[in-house]
Design a protein around this motif. Structure first.
Motif: not given
Length: 790
Positions: A235-249
């Motif tokens: 879901x974190x990667x999905x959130x990047x796909x929806x432009x809700x974030x740009x980087x995960x730590x």
């Protein structure tokens, strides 16, 4: 709701100029000097200089500009000028730099400082329709406070010409980021979860996605084997796909957990995901030398490192998505640069950074390129095995100073710096006064009584910084640096003292005497780090009670919390509590050791296979081991964890747990140690776990300080200091057994205290079916369980 603007690349002015202008050698002998202006004295001196400058001086002026680049890309450049002076006919942009070297030795502005001031001048001139601007570099010696200024008037045309050079240099990197973002988004669209959803897993993923979308904090308690890593990563990667974030730590406490995150990303990449990542490894494990010594005299790669590293990074990120330790070593070898420093540079250009907690939370280690200026970025923090963060955070935000360290440092500088020797002597005398007032340990209310010591330590810090700058080749450099960091950390923490700290004096077991600035409640400092991102997800198999972890990790009752039920068949696992044994100190005798050994042997005799037994200490383990060695049959092998096992010995220990079923193996381990969490022994590799004792930490000064602190806050002090940390160790050890739906086996809790209301209340929901047994009935109980599985 936050939405990433895909064609916008954000960078600070400081990061931009340091990136495009960096060159020369990597040299740790002068590394502290490179960050002087960010240190305590530098910050204070900045404010002092700014206050002196009069009414026309505007301090800490925020500046921001969006610069169009080729291909429709926009570079959002922002920063904060130290000062802007509005004169009658011209404006001056002032940059203040604190240094320890003689300011009169400077012949001109240092290029990277000039570039920073020039960018601020260009932005301000354009936005205020000025014909040009005056840039001023104010260099101030942090020891003497002597100031030297350089000024340069630049017409707008000259400002623009140089500024555009920087834009062209950075352009290919900005294009790389933009084009990668587009590929990433396109690859995520329509991507399905890579496996069939397990019970509760989909709800978990939905909770993570919603938390990120709402920019909130989430606590997840989920049993081992539910697939937490993918349930959080997907879901974190999905959130990047929806432009809700740009980087995960993706942050962990142990190396083995990082490999699970790498594997999760690789699974998604196998389905077409374009998502880059790098796993950070400690410098000691990356260094090409036997021991890290980052200077051009000791390491050939340090010579000219910064001349080559940008090309090395671009080469690597252009050819690899999932960047492992081996990838970094390969490309660092190809370009002859430092692999550790290169890996840190790579973090800026990838989507996922996998590494230890300290890269985000530790003030002395955190990634400066993301967090130095305190601003918020488009980041999501995924904190795995989050139960470990409580004690790790206390360690990160605490500091101690030992009297014996002062005496050792005095010897290091004897005959080299009379000034430092006198200051160390002064600090030692202050420590001696404190020592005379302390019997075993003593809490100093509000840190009172440290005035003389901290004043001396501040002077030592200033003088050591100056000495290190002027003596980079000192043969005792490593030892001096080690002490310097102790002093630096002590002063940094001292500057942060508040109600979340307890200051105490203590005589240690080795006879030394220390002052400790103890961060008992780390939530405020952790939250300050979390606020530099958009959202944080804490997850673990043992995050009970949730209220305890919410209190200590975020201190925000409004944070979300999810409890995921176990998807595994309870009939495949027997949980039993031994009511006739105890690991209490008053009952640690030969008779009790023999009772414990009897339980272990009955467990092993009920079915041939592999077992782990967890003890409260090495001493207890050794006592029971002696009995088992004599009583065990020929087909039963016993392995014991050593107190100082090498990596190879750890691997050999785990490799012994095979699925061949040729005999019985009993592994004896220490609760809370290297084998009690993070290891994966599936199916026949492990069919039983016995846990001796409730895991309560030993009574000591620090635990008693914690107890008193939380009692005074109307919390349950004993629970916070002893019960919750102890039960967490128990749950982690028990979690070694059931890892997949195919796993089965027995868990024996060997201590009558597990039947008390306090301990039972900490059991997870899936432990509600526990049974009570004793040495007379446990054999039959085990036999019935195994017979029921056949």
């Amino acid at each position: 709701m936050y939405k990433l603007i895909e064609n916008q690349i954000r960078i600070s002015v400081r990061n931009l100029v340091e990136f495009v202008l960096r060159s020369g050698d990597l040299d740790n002998r002068r590394s502290a000097s490179a960050q002087k202006e960010a240190m305590l004295a530098g910050s204070r001196l900045h404010r002092k200089i700014q206050k002196r400058m009069g009414a026309d001086y505007r301090a800490e002026v925020g500046l921001k500009m969006t610069v169009p680049l080729e291909g429709g890309i926009e570079l959002v450049l922002e920063g904060r000028a130290d000062g802007i002076i509005q004169g009658t006919d011209r404006v001056t942009i002032d940059e203040i730099k604190g240094v320890y070297f003689d300011v009169n030795s400077l012949e001109d502005m240092i290029p990277v400082h000039r570039a920073q001031a020039l960018c601020y001048a260009y932005i301000y001139a354009v936005q205020n329709s000025l014909p040009g601007a005056n840039i001023q570099l104010t260099y101030c010696n942090l020891d003497t406070e002597e100031i030297r200024r350089f000024q340069e008037w630049l017409e707008l045309e000259a400002l623009e010409e140089t500024f555009q050079e920087y834009m062209r240099e950075y352009g290919k990197w900005a294009r790389f980021l933009y084009e990668h973002r587009v590929k990433r988004r396109n690859s995520i669209q329509g991507m399905e979860f890579p496996y069939p959803w397990r019970e509760g897993q989909k709800d978990l993923a939905v909770s993570v996605y919603r938390t990120i979308a709402r920019q909130k904090t989430l606590f997840i308690q989920a049993p081992t084997g539910i697939g937490k890593t993918l349930s959080v990563l997907f879901p974190a990667v999905q959130a990047m796909g929806q432009k809700l974030a740009d980087k995960l730590f993706y942050l962990t406490a142990k190396t083995i957990t990082r490999s699970v995150a790498e594997e999760g990303l690789e699974v998604m990449r196998s389905q077409g995901l374009v998502c880059s990542g790098v796993t950070l490894t400690a410098k000691e494990k990356m260094c090409v030398l036997d021991s890290p010594d980052c200077n051009p005299e000791s390491c050939p790669r340090a010579k000219g490192h910064f001349d080559r590293v940008n090309a090395a990074v671009f080469d690597l990120i252009s050819h690899r998505l999932g960047i492992t330790r081996e990838d970094v070593l390969e490309y660092a070898q190809k370009h002859q640069v430092c692999p550790f420093e290169m890996s840190l540079d790579v973090t800026y250009w990838v989507d996922v950074v996998i590494g230890d907690y300290n890269y985000v939370f530790d003030p002395t280690v955190r990634l400066q390129r993301f967090f130095a200026d305190g601003s918020q970025g488009e980041y999501v923090f995924l904190v795995d095995e989050a139960h470990n963060l409580v004690e790790r955070a206390r360690e990160m935000y605490s500091a101690e100073l030992c009297k014996e360290e002062l005496l050792a440092a005095k010897k290091l500088f004897a005959g080299k710096s009379e000034r430092l020797v006198k200051l160390l002597d002064k600090a030692n005398r202050a420590m001696l006064e404190l020592k005379r007032e302390c019997d075993s340990y003593q809490v100093l209310e509000n840190g009172e009584g440290l005035g003389a010591l901290t004043a001396a330590v501040m002077q030592i810090y200033d003088q050591m910084e100056k000495y290190r700058e002027n003596h980079p080749g000192d043969p005792d450099q490593k030892e001096q640096a080690s002490f310097f960091f102790v002093v630096r950390d002590f002063l940094s923490v001292y500057d942060c003292l508040d109600d979340n700290y307890v200051t105490y004096l203590a005589h240690r077991e080795d006879g030394s005497f220390m002052v400790k600035l103890f961060c008992v409640h780390p939530a405020a400092r952790l939250r300050a780090c979390m606020e530099q991102g958009l959202s944080t997800v804490f997850f673990s198999a043992t995050l009970l009670p949730i209220r305890y972890y919410k209190e200590l990790l975020s201190n925000c009752e409004e944070d979300y919390a999810v409890y995921a039920r176990s998807p595994f068949d309870p009939a495949r696992r027997l949980l039993a509590v031994g009511r006739d044994v105890s690991s209490r100190y008053t009952r640690r005798n030969q008779a009790e050791f023999e009772k414990i050994a009897e339980y272990i042997l009955q467990m092993a005799e009920a079915r041939k296979g592999n077992y782990l037994v967890f003890f409260p200490s090495y001493a207890y383990l050794e006592q029971v081991n002696e009995i088992l060695e004599e009583a065990a049959g020929e087909d039963c092998r016993i392995l014991a964890q050593g107190s100082r096992m090498t990596e190879g010995e750890k691997e050999d220990f785990l490799d012994a747990f095979s699925e061949d079923g040729s005999g019985t193996l009993i592994g004896l381990c220490v609760m809370g140690g290297i084998f009690s969490e993070g290891i994966d022994l599936k199916k026949e590799r492990l069919i039983g776990v016995a846990i001796v004792g409730t895991g309560l930490p030993q009574v000591c000064a620090e635990r008693e300080i914690l107890k008193t602190y939380f009692d005074n806050r109307q919390e349950k002090g004993f629970d916070f200091a002893y019960l919750y940390p102890g039960m967490n160790k128990v749950l982690q050890a028990a979690g070694r057994l059931i890892r997949t739906a195919e796993d089965y086996g027995v868990i024996l809790l060997l201590d009558d205290r597990f039947l008390r209301v306090e301990e039972v209340s900490q059991f997870p929901q899936e432990w509600a079916d526990y049974q009570v047994t004793d040495r007379r009935s446990v054999g039959k109980l085990l036999g019935n369980f195994w017979a029921g599985l056949e």
